[in-house]
Design a protein around this motif. Sequence first.
Motif, PDB file in Angstrom:
ATOM      1  N   UNK A   1     -22.546  42.570 -81.421  1.00 35.86           N
ATOM      2  CA  UNK A   1     -22.696  43.960 -80.993  1.00 35.86           C
ATOM      3  C   UNK A   1     -21.362  44.701 -81.048  1.00 35.86           C
ATOM      4  N   UNK A   2     -20.297  44.020 -80.596  1.00 39.82           N
ATOM      5  CA  UNK A   2     -18.979  44.655 -80.567  1.00 39.82           C
ATOM      6  C   UNK A   2     -18.447  44.888 -81.973  1.00 39.82           C
ATOM      7  N   UNK A   3     -18.592  43.883 -82.836  1.00 40.29           N
ATOM      8  CA  UNK A   3     -18.130  44.019 -84.220  1.00 40.29           C
ATOM      9  C   UNK A   3     -18.863  45.158 -84.901  1.00 40.29           C
ATOM     10  N   UNK A   4     -20.177  45.237 -84.666  1.00 37.99           N
ATOM     11  CA  UNK A   4     -20.980  46.299 -85.264  1.00 37.99           C
ATOM     12  C   UNK A   4     -20.560  47.667 -84.741  1.00 37.99           C
ATOM     13  N   UNK A   5     -20.322  47.758 -83.437  1.00 43.46           N
ATOM     14  CA  UNK A   5     -19.956  49.038 -82.833  1.00 43.46           C
ATOM     15  C   UNK A   5     -18.620  49.555 -83.354  1.00 43.46           C
ATOM     16  N   UNK A   6     -17.701  48.649 -83.623  1.00 42.57           N
ATOM     17  CA  UNK A   6     -16.354  49.048 -84.039  1.00 42.57           C
ATOM     18  C   UNK A   6     -16.090  48.775 -85.511  1.00 42.57           C
ATOM     19  N   UNK A   7     -17.135  48.505 -86.276  1.00 45.91           N
ATOM     20  CA  UNK A   7     -16.963  48.211 -87.713  1.00 45.91           C
ATOM     21  C   UNK A   7     -16.187  49.324 -88.394  1.00 45.91           C
ATOM     22  N   UNK A   8     -15.185  48.973 -89.215  1.00 47.34           N
ATOM     23  CA  UNK A   8     -14.826  47.612 -89.628  1.00 47.34           C
ATOM     24  C   UNK A   8     -13.571  47.089 -88.947  1.00 47.34           C
ATOM     25  N   UNK A   9     -13.245  47.586 -87.755  1.00 39.01           N
ATOM     26  CA  UNK A   9     -11.922  47.364 -87.177  1.00 39.01           C
ATOM     27  C   UNK A   9     -11.771  46.047 -86.437  1.00 39.01           C
ATOM     28  N   UNK A  10     -12.869  45.429 -85.992  1.00 40.12           N
ATOM     29  CA  UNK A  10     -12.815  44.155 -85.278  1.00 40.12           C
ATOM     30  C   UNK A  10     -13.428  43.069 -86.156  1.00 40.12           C
ATOM     31  N   UNK A  11     -12.722  41.948 -86.306  1.00 36.85           N
ATOM     32  CA  UNK A  11     -13.239  40.857 -87.129  1.00 36.85           C
ATOM     33  C   UNK A  11     -13.978  39.823 -86.301  1.00 36.85           C
TER      34      UNK A  11
ATOM     35  N   UNK B   1      -1.024  47.844 -81.299  1.00 36.58           N
ATOM     36  CA  UNK B   1      -0.524  48.925 -80.453  1.00 36.58           C
ATOM     37  C   UNK B   1      -0.798  50.314 -80.988  1.00 36.58           C
ATOM     38  N   UNK B   2      -1.484  50.417 -82.134  1.00 33.95           N
ATOM     39  CA  UNK B   2      -1.691  51.716 -82.765  1.00 33.95           C
ATOM     40  C   UNK B   2      -2.691  52.571 -81.983  1.00 33.95           C
ATOM     41  N   UNK B   3      -2.305  53.803 -81.704  1.00 31.36           N
ATOM     42  CA  UNK B   3      -3.139  54.680 -80.875  1.00 31.36           C
ATOM     43  C   UNK B   3      -4.456  55.027 -81.566  1.00 31.36           C
ATOM     44  N   UNK B   4      -4.413  55.246 -82.895  1.00 30.60           N
ATOM     45  CA  UNK B   4      -5.637  55.595 -83.616  1.00 30.60           C
ATOM     46  C   UNK B   4      -6.631  54.427 -83.616  1.00 30.60           C
ATOM     47  N   UNK B   5      -6.122  53.232 -83.848  1.00 35.99           N
ATOM     48  CA  UNK B   5      -6.987  52.050 -83.842  1.00 35.99           C
ATOM     49  C   UNK B   5      -7.614  51.868 -82.464  1.00 35.99           C
ATOM     50  N   UNK B   6      -6.808  51.955 -81.443  1.00 29.19           N
ATOM     51  CA  UNK B   6      -7.305  51.756 -80.087  1.00 29.19           C
ATOM     52  C   UNK B   6      -8.321  52.836 -79.717  1.00 29.19           C
ATOM     53  N   UNK B   7      -8.062  54.081 -80.134  1.00 22.54           N
ATOM     54  CA  UNK B   7      -8.996  55.157 -79.850  1.00 22.54           C
ATOM     55  C   UNK B   7     -10.329  54.972 -80.570  1.00 22.54           C
ATOM     56  N   UNK B   8     -10.268  54.490 -81.814  1.00 20.79           N
ATOM     57  CA  UNK B   8     -11.494  54.267 -82.574  1.00 20.79           C
ATOM     58  C   UNK B   8     -12.329  53.155 -81.963  1.00 20.79           C
ATOM     59  N   UNK B   9     -11.667  52.083 -81.549  1.00 20.52           N
ATOM     60  CA  UNK B   9     -12.393  50.978 -80.917  1.00 20.52           C
ATOM     61  C   UNK B   9     -12.986  51.435 -79.585  1.00 20.52           C
ATOM     62  N   UNK B  10     -12.214  52.222 -78.817  1.00 19.36           N
ATOM     63  CA  UNK B  10     -12.716  52.739 -77.548  1.00 19.36           C
ATOM     64  C   UNK B  10     -13.971  53.575 -77.767  1.00 19.36           C
TER      65      UNK B  10
END
Length: 409
Positions: free
Chosen positions: A256-266, A305-314
């Motif tokens: 569920x988490x990988x799908x929600x944040x695709x493609x940022x979480x492996x 630590x990237x703000x854009x990555x963290x914001x997208x995952x959030x």
Amino acid sequence: MGAIRPGADADVPSRGPAPFRQVDLDWLPWNHVMGGNGVFNVILSLGLSLYIDDGKPVGEQFSKTIRNLRDISPISYTNAPAGFASLAAALEGDDELCRSFFKNLKVMTYGGARLPDDVYARVQALAVKTTGQRIVFTTTYGTTETAPAATMSHWNAERVGLIGLPCPGVELKLLPVTDGKYEVRIKSIAVTPGYQKLPDLTEAAFDEEGFYKIGDLVEFAKYDRPAEGLIFAGRLLEDFKLLSGTFVLVGVLPVDAITAAIPLISDALVAGQDRDEVGLLAWPHLEACRSFIGDRTATIEEIVGNREIRGAIRWGIHSHDEACGNAGSRRIERVLLLSDPPSIDHNEITDKGYINQRALTRRSAAVDRLYADPVTSDVIIIPRQADFQHNAAEKRNVGQGRNGGTRLS
């Protein structure tokens, strides 16, 4: 510890000549029953030429697999869901790689965990774009002790998570657990008779009727139509309860988490036992994150630590939580991104590339940091709807990434 494999000296059954180009590429280790028994014997029975892939679906090692797929066009392709996620990211925008990969491909197989729906859709879309048709995408289910397959979806099912029906000669016992889910146990001539020189472990592995206690949960795709197969529903021994008493099904949450944040979480580990809420320890997908921020040289530490990555995952996890409503067992409240890859030497990842949930034991310091009070700056807190404020520009940036080419939805 070694599981005894039944029929180790048996002849390989003939499957007839292969009706297409006799070339295959595979990375699974032969010391494992899937690579040695499930793959290598098929290579022998079909008379294929086997090219050994020196890559793995782990971090930058997957770049070796991509290099090999540029040279070899396999007739089949097998990988863990994380491997297919990495493959989809590599294929997108690389027409030459797509042509090489799909040129002779007849079937794709995944195992070890449920394939995210988005990954399935992306790979099939690439297949249609490249060849004009979809590719059979199937899965098998089993363990080393079942040598290796106990069930298989032997038809072209247009869904993921389906583990199919028992293979010939396999008997399943289903014991009700909760909410339409069953503990599955297996009996077959292919199941190991026990563990070498470990009688106590052998005795504990089987019930009074001789069924192997694999420790997994399944559910029917359609309860009133069992012929449509079973769906993997998680690990019985890995599930846990929150402090509230809410039962958390660990097996489905990483997908569920990988799908929600695709493609940022492996991949991810699920935490929360004896705590107030569910949290994740997650590994960023290095190449996808680099593409998202438009920096092909970014290090894993910079990505974490990237703000854009963290914001997208959030934002992605928040959208998942909103879809879950008040289901506390499925809501993910906090995420900690990990910079060091899972370790094979410490049994955090199997030799087939599957994450071991028991890796939480070694990652206990990270779990403590995930739930630290006050919250540390590296923990991503997923806010509730009432607290979640964002403007249109922020949402657009999350949806496209800096380079405008990577989508998160």
